[in-house]
Design a protein around this motif. Structure first.
Motif, PDB file in Angstrom:
ATOM      1  N   GLU A  58       0.832  -1.208   0.000  1.00 56.90           N
ATOM      2  CA  GLU A  58       0.000   0.000   0.000  1.00 56.90           C
ATOM      3  C   GLU A  58       0.864   1.254   0.000  1.00 56.90           C
ATOM      4  OE1 GLU A  58      -2.466  -0.503   3.387  1.00 56.90           O
ATOM      5  OE2 GLU A  58      -3.852  -1.887   2.378  1.00 56.90           O
ATOM      6  N   ALA A  59       1.949   1.255   0.757  1.00 58.37           N
ATOM      7  CA  ALA A  59       2.848   2.409   0.789  1.00 58.37           C
ATOM      8  C   ALA A  59       3.491   2.627  -0.570  1.00 58.37           C
ATOM      9  CB  ALA A  59       3.921   2.203   1.855  1.00 58.37           C
ATOM     10  N   ALA A  60       3.843   1.529  -1.241  1.00 60.92           N
ATOM     11  CA  ALA A  60       4.427   1.648  -2.579  1.00 60.92           C
ATOM     12  C   ALA A  60       3.417   2.197  -3.571  1.00 60.92           C
ATOM     13  CB  ALA A  60       4.940   0.286  -3.038  1.00 60.92           C
ATOM     14  N   ALA A  61       2.162   1.751  -3.448  1.00 59.66           N
ATOM     15  CA  ALA A  61       1.110   2.256  -4.334  1.00 59.66           C
ATOM     16  C   ALA A  61       0.867   3.740  -4.094  1.00 59.66           C
ATOM     17  CB  ALA A  61      -0.173   1.459  -4.125  1.00 59.66           C
ATOM     18  N   ASP A  62       0.921   4.144  -2.812  1.00 62.20           N
ATOM     19  CA  ASP A  62       0.787   5.570  -2.487  1.00 62.20           C
ATOM     20  C   ASP A  62       1.881   6.380  -3.176  1.00 62.20           C
ATOM     21  OD1 ASP A  62      -1.338   4.897  -0.922  1.00 62.20           O
ATOM     22  OD2 ASP A  62      -0.324   5.223   1.005  1.00 62.20           O
ATOM     23  N   LEU A  63       3.088   5.842  -3.154  1.00 62.82           N
ATOM     24  CA  LEU A  63       4.222   6.558  -3.735  1.00 62.82           C
ATOM     25  C   LEU A  63       4.085   6.687  -5.245  1.00 62.82           C
ATOM     26  CD1 LEU A  63       6.977   7.845  -2.987  1.00 62.82           C
ATOM     27  CD2 LEU A  63       8.030   5.638  -3.494  1.00 62.82           C
ATOM     28  N   ARG A  64       3.521   5.645  -5.883  1.00 59.54           N
ATOM     29  CA  ARG A  64       3.384   5.662  -7.345  1.00 59.54           C
ATOM     30  C   ARG A  64       2.230   6.527  -7.821  1.00 59.54           C
ATOM     31  NH1 ARG A  64       4.355   0.035  -6.637  1.00 59.54           N
ATOM     32  NH2 ARG A  64       2.113  -0.356  -6.831  1.00 59.54           N
ATOM     33  N   SER A  65       1.266   6.806  -6.924  1.00 57.51           N
ATOM     34  CA  SER A  65       0.078   7.554  -7.331  1.00 57.51           C
ATOM     35  C   SER A  65       0.443   8.973  -7.786  1.00 57.51           C
ATOM     36  CB  SER A  65      -0.916   7.644  -6.172  1.00 57.51           C
ATOM     37  OG  SER A  65      -2.009   8.471  -6.512  1.00 57.51           O
ATOM     38  N   THR A  66      -0.202   9.392  -8.857  1.00 63.58           N
ATOM     39  CA  THR A  66       0.004  10.752  -9.369  1.00 63.58           C
ATOM     40  C   THR A  66      -1.151  11.675  -8.971  1.00 63.58           C
ATOM     41  OG1 THR A  66      -1.058  10.163 -11.459  1.00 63.58           O
ATOM     42  CG2 THR A  66       1.345   9.922 -11.328  1.00 63.58           C
ATOM     43  N   ALA A  67      -2.097  11.160  -8.191  1.00 65.28           N
ATOM     44  CA  ALA A  67      -3.246  11.966  -7.768  1.00 65.28           C
ATOM     45  C   ALA A  67      -2.794  13.004  -6.742  1.00 65.28           C
ATOM     46  CB  ALA A  67      -4.318  11.075  -7.156  1.00 65.28           C
ATOM     47  N   PRO A  68      -3.515  14.115  -6.634  1.00 69.09           N
ATOM     48  CA  PRO A  68      -3.162  15.116  -5.619  1.00 69.09           C
ATOM     49  C   PRO A  68      -3.325  14.561  -4.220  1.00 69.09           C
ATOM     50  CG  PRO A  68      -5.285  15.620  -6.619  1.00 69.09           C
ATOM     51  CD  PRO A  68      -4.689  14.525  -7.429  1.00 69.09           C
ATOM     52  N   ARG A  69      -2.555  15.105  -3.281  1.00 74.35           N
ATOM     53  CA  ARG A  69      -2.646  14.676  -1.892  1.00 74.35           C
ATOM     54  C   ARG A  69      -3.915  15.230  -1.257  1.00 74.35           C
ATOM     55  NH1 ARG A  69       0.869  11.579  -4.204  1.00 74.35           N
ATOM     56  NH2 ARG A  69       2.529  10.811  -2.848  1.00 74.35           N
ATOM     57  N   VAL A  70      -4.320  14.572  -0.165  1.00 75.60           N
ATOM     58  CA  VAL A  70      -5.541  14.981   0.533  1.00 75.60           C
ATOM     59  C   VAL A  70      -5.454  16.443   0.943  1.00 75.60           C
ATOM     60  CG1 VAL A  70      -6.911  14.657   2.630  1.00 75.60           C
ATOM     61  CG2 VAL A  70      -6.149  12.672   1.319  1.00 75.60           C
ATOM     62  N   ASP A  72      -4.029  18.914  -0.479  1.00 75.06           N
ATOM     63  CA  ASP A  72      -4.247  19.803  -1.621  1.00 75.06           C
ATOM     64  C   ASP A  72      -5.709  19.787  -2.056  1.00 75.06           C
ATOM     65  OD1 ASP A  72      -1.494  20.449  -1.752  1.00 75.06           O
ATOM     66  OD2 ASP A  72      -1.101  18.582  -2.829  1.00 75.06           O
ATOM     67  N   VAL A  73      -6.344  18.617  -1.978  1.00 72.97           N
ATOM     68  CA  VAL A  73      -7.760  18.516  -2.340  1.00 72.97           C
ATOM     69  C   VAL A  73      -8.617  19.351  -1.393  1.00 72.97           C
ATOM     70  CG1 VAL A  73      -9.732  16.929  -2.416  1.00 72.97           C
ATOM     71  CG2 VAL A  73      -7.548  16.271  -3.450  1.00 72.97           C
ATOM     72  N   VAL A  74      -8.321  19.263  -0.094  1.00 76.64           N
ATOM     73  CA  VAL A  74      -9.095  20.037   0.886  1.00 76.64           C
ATOM     74  C   VAL A  74      -8.805  21.531   0.724  1.00 76.64           C
ATOM     75  CG1 VAL A  74      -9.589  20.412   3.331  1.00 76.64           C
ATOM     76  CG2 VAL A  74      -9.121  18.099   2.500  1.00 76.64           C
ATOM     77  N   ALA A  75      -7.554  21.879   0.508  1.00 73.84           N
ATOM     78  CA  ALA A  75      -7.188  23.295   0.336  1.00 73.84           C
ATOM     79  C   ALA A  75      -7.878  23.879  -0.891  1.00 73.84           C
ATOM     80  CB  ALA A  75      -5.677  23.440   0.212  1.00 73.84           C
ATOM     81  N   ASP A  76      -7.908  23.132  -1.991  1.00 74.30           N
ATOM     82  CA  ASP A  76      -8.580  23.617  -3.205  1.00 74.30           C
ATOM     83  C   ASP A  76     -10.078  23.753  -2.979  1.00 74.30           C
ATOM     84  OD1 ASP A  76      -6.175  23.704  -4.507  1.00 74.30           O
ATOM     85  OD2 ASP A  76      -6.451  21.815  -5.593  1.00 74.30           O
ATOM     86  N   HIS A  77     -10.636  22.810  -2.222  1.00 78.52           N
ATOM     87  CA  HIS A  77     -12.071  22.892  -1.918  1.00 78.52           C
ATOM     88  C   HIS A  77     -12.379  24.151  -1.117  1.00 78.52           C
ATOM     89  CE1 HIS A  77     -16.070  21.764  -0.533  1.00 78.52           C
ATOM     90  NE2 HIS A  77     -15.657  21.988   0.707  1.00 78.52           N
ATOM     91  N   ILE A  78     -11.558  24.429  -0.103  1.00 81.25           N
ATOM     92  CA  ILE A  78     -11.775  25.626   0.718  1.00 81.25           C
ATOM     93  C   ILE A  78     -11.673  26.891  -0.132  1.00 81.25           C
ATOM     94  CG2 ILE A  78     -10.821  27.005   2.625  1.00 81.25           C
ATOM     95  CD1 ILE A  78      -9.908  24.355   3.898  1.00 81.25           C
ATOM     96  N   ALA A  79     -10.689  26.925  -1.006  1.00 80.91           N
ATOM     97  CA  ALA A  79     -10.507  28.104  -1.860  1.00 80.91           C
ATOM     98  C   ALA A  79     -11.684  28.303  -2.812  1.00 80.91           C
ATOM     99  CB  ALA A  79      -9.207  27.968  -2.657  1.00 80.91           C
ATOM    100  N   GLY A  80     -12.360  27.222  -3.154  1.00 76.17           N
ATOM    101  CA  GLY A  80     -13.450  27.317  -4.122  1.00 76.17           C
ATOM    102  C   GLY A  80     -14.828  27.518  -3.532  1.00 76.17           C
ATOM    103  N   ILE A  81     -14.953  27.523  -2.208  1.00 74.71           N
ATOM    104  CA  ILE A  81     -16.266  27.726  -1.586  1.00 74.71           C
ATOM    105  C   ILE A  81     -16.705  29.172  -1.795  1.00 74.71           C
ATOM    106  CG2 ILE A  81     -17.586  27.650   0.553  1.00 74.71           C
ATOM    107  CD1 ILE A  81     -15.623  25.620   1.630  1.00 74.71           C
ATOM    108  N   VAL A 109      -5.201  11.253  -2.797  1.00 72.85           N
ATOM    109  CA  VAL A 109      -6.636  11.178  -2.552  1.00 72.85           C
ATOM    110  C   VAL A 109      -7.237   9.891  -3.110  1.00 72.85           C
ATOM    111  CG1 VAL A 109      -7.318  12.421  -4.657  1.00 72.85           C
ATOM    112  CG2 VAL A 109      -8.772  12.531  -2.604  1.00 72.85           C
ATOM    113  N   ASP A 110      -6.662   9.349  -4.181  1.00 73.17           N
ATOM    114  CA  ASP A 110      -7.200   8.102  -4.727  1.00 73.17           C
ATOM    115  C   ASP A 110      -6.739   6.878  -3.952  1.00 73.17           C
ATOM    116  OD1 ASP A 110      -4.552   8.155  -5.513  1.00 73.17           O
ATOM    117  OD2 ASP A 110      -4.952   7.370  -7.529  1.00 73.17           O
ATOM    118  N   ARG A 111      -5.864   7.076  -2.988  1.00 73.96           N
ATOM    119  CA  ARG A 111      -5.397   5.976  -2.144  1.00 73.96           C
ATOM    120  C   ARG A 111      -5.959   6.074  -0.718  1.00 73.96           C
ATOM    121  NH1 ARG A 111      -4.128   1.649  -3.525  1.00 73.96           N
ATOM    122  NH2 ARG A 111      -2.726   1.387  -1.737  1.00 73.96           N
TER     123      ARG A 111
END
Length: 369
Positions: A58-70, A72-81, A109-111
């Motif tokens: 699971e840690a290796a899969a996290d490292l390979r993921s190209t999705a944004p981190r949690v 950044d997702v929350v920060a972008d959501h806050i900025a867009g409210i 975020v996808d992991r």
């Protein structure tokens, strides 16, 4: 600890075998690679995850993921409210910074797994209401991520804490005599402010934002306050904005007995001067008032035995609760109290003060006799 065994095949090539002991079965396991860097990576992941192949994978899969981190997702959501004040956005960012980022922020975020969210949620050592607010922010951000097709589902959806009727801190309701004792114990410059809080029920940010022009004398001799703004905490300090909600814009009449003290407080002020200021004529911030004036007065009163005392030290906000308790004791209907306090919904008033309306409840019971 995991290790690597290098073996030469008959064709001259090298096999790199990772060896480790499974933490659950206690049996030795191995996996071979032709690429030495892949073997080294597995060894490092195993050593960093307690020799668990599942966690290492699971840690290796996290490292390979190209999705944004949690984070950044929350920060972008806050900025867009949209439709929120700067102070609210600031509070959301603080929730992210203090409660979400340290535990979940670095996960792609996808992991992000539901088990991780549940463990994080149950491990938060904050008040139930605060935990609910933090979780709601994460869940809303993940809904935004679903809409943006970053993830297939919101793994935080449906996670709830147990319902509790126990408050983390019960409000302190003071008698009129106790308010007078407190007003006399505090620095004389702020005695009127203490009486004003108890007489008006205004929030601290509302009362300290009042200008001379907002406090007017009525024909019957009493003063009336017009609440149109409040101090809001933002990222770089404080700013003036509207009150907490549309119904918080209100007019509050004061008792005529307070007229002399209010008149003295207003004396010499220009229309745009703040009614309640610090000693330099600047806004009276809550943290300064509490630390420099309120807490020393509390210490003095709690140490005295010859005057009315407090079983639990009140806060400045408890004077707002006190105001509501006085109104209820006088038989004022809850909808009137709602309007006076500036609650957006009657459910807030009932939920906070309904248990005090014993007289009204007894009256209702008497009607059934």
């Amino acid at each position: 600890m995991a290790s690597i065994k290098h073996q030469t095949r008959s064709d001259g090539s090298t096999r790199h075998q990772v060896l480790w002991r499974d933490p659950e079965t206690r049996m030795q396991r191995s996996q071979s690679f032709d690429d030495p860097s892949a073997a080294e990576m597995l060894k490092n992941f195993l050593n960093a995850n307690g020799q668990s192949f599942t966690l290492a994978s699971e840690a290796a899969a996290d490292l390979r993921s190209t999705a944004p981190r949690v984070r950044d997702v929350v920060a972008d959501h806050i900025a867009g409210i949209t439709g929120i004040e700067a102070g609210t956005r600031f509070r959301y960012r603080r929730l992210l910074e203090n409660h979400i980022d340290p535990h979940l922020g670095s996960i792609p975020v996808d992991r992000l797994r539901r088990s991780q969210v549940l463990s994080w949620f149950e491990g938060m050592s904050v008040a139930d209401k605060t935990r609910k607010n933090i979780h709601a922010l994460l869940s809303a951000a993940l809904e935004t991520a679903v809409a943006g097709r970053l993830v297939a589902e919101n793994v935080a959806k449906g996670i709830r804490g147990p319902k509790s009727s126990v408050r983390t801190r019960e409000p302190v309701f003071l008698s009129k005599q106790q308010v007078e004792v407190l007003a006399n114990a505090i620095d004389p410059r702020y005695a009127t402010l203490v009486r004003f809080f108890a007489a008006s029920g205004l929030r601290y940010g509302e009362a300290t934002a009042l200008r001379r022009r907002d406090v007017r004398k009525h024909d019957d001799g009493r003063y009336v306050t017009h609440v149109t703004r409040a101090w809001k905490k933002v990222e770089k300090g404080y700013e003036l904005g509207g009150p907490k909600s549309p119904k918080s814009r209100r007019t509050v009449a004061l008792q005529r007995s307070l007229t002399p003290a209010v008149a003295e407080q207003l004396h010499g002020l220009r229309p745009d001067d703040l009614v309640f200021q610090n000693t330099k004529g600047d806004p009276l911030r809550h943290d300064l008032f509490r630390r420099v004036y309120w807490l020393p007065a509390m210490e003095l009163l709690l140490a005295r035995e010859d005057e009315p005392y407090f079983d639990q030290a009140p806060t400045p906000h408890d004077l707002r609760h006190t105001h509501a308790s006085w109104l209820i004791a006088a038989g004022v209907p809850l909808p009137v109290i709602q309007a006076r306090l500036g609650h957006e919904n009657i459910t807030t008033t009932v939920g906070t003060y309904g248990h005090l309306a014993i007289g009204a409840d007894a009256g209702a019971a008497d009607l059934l006799e």
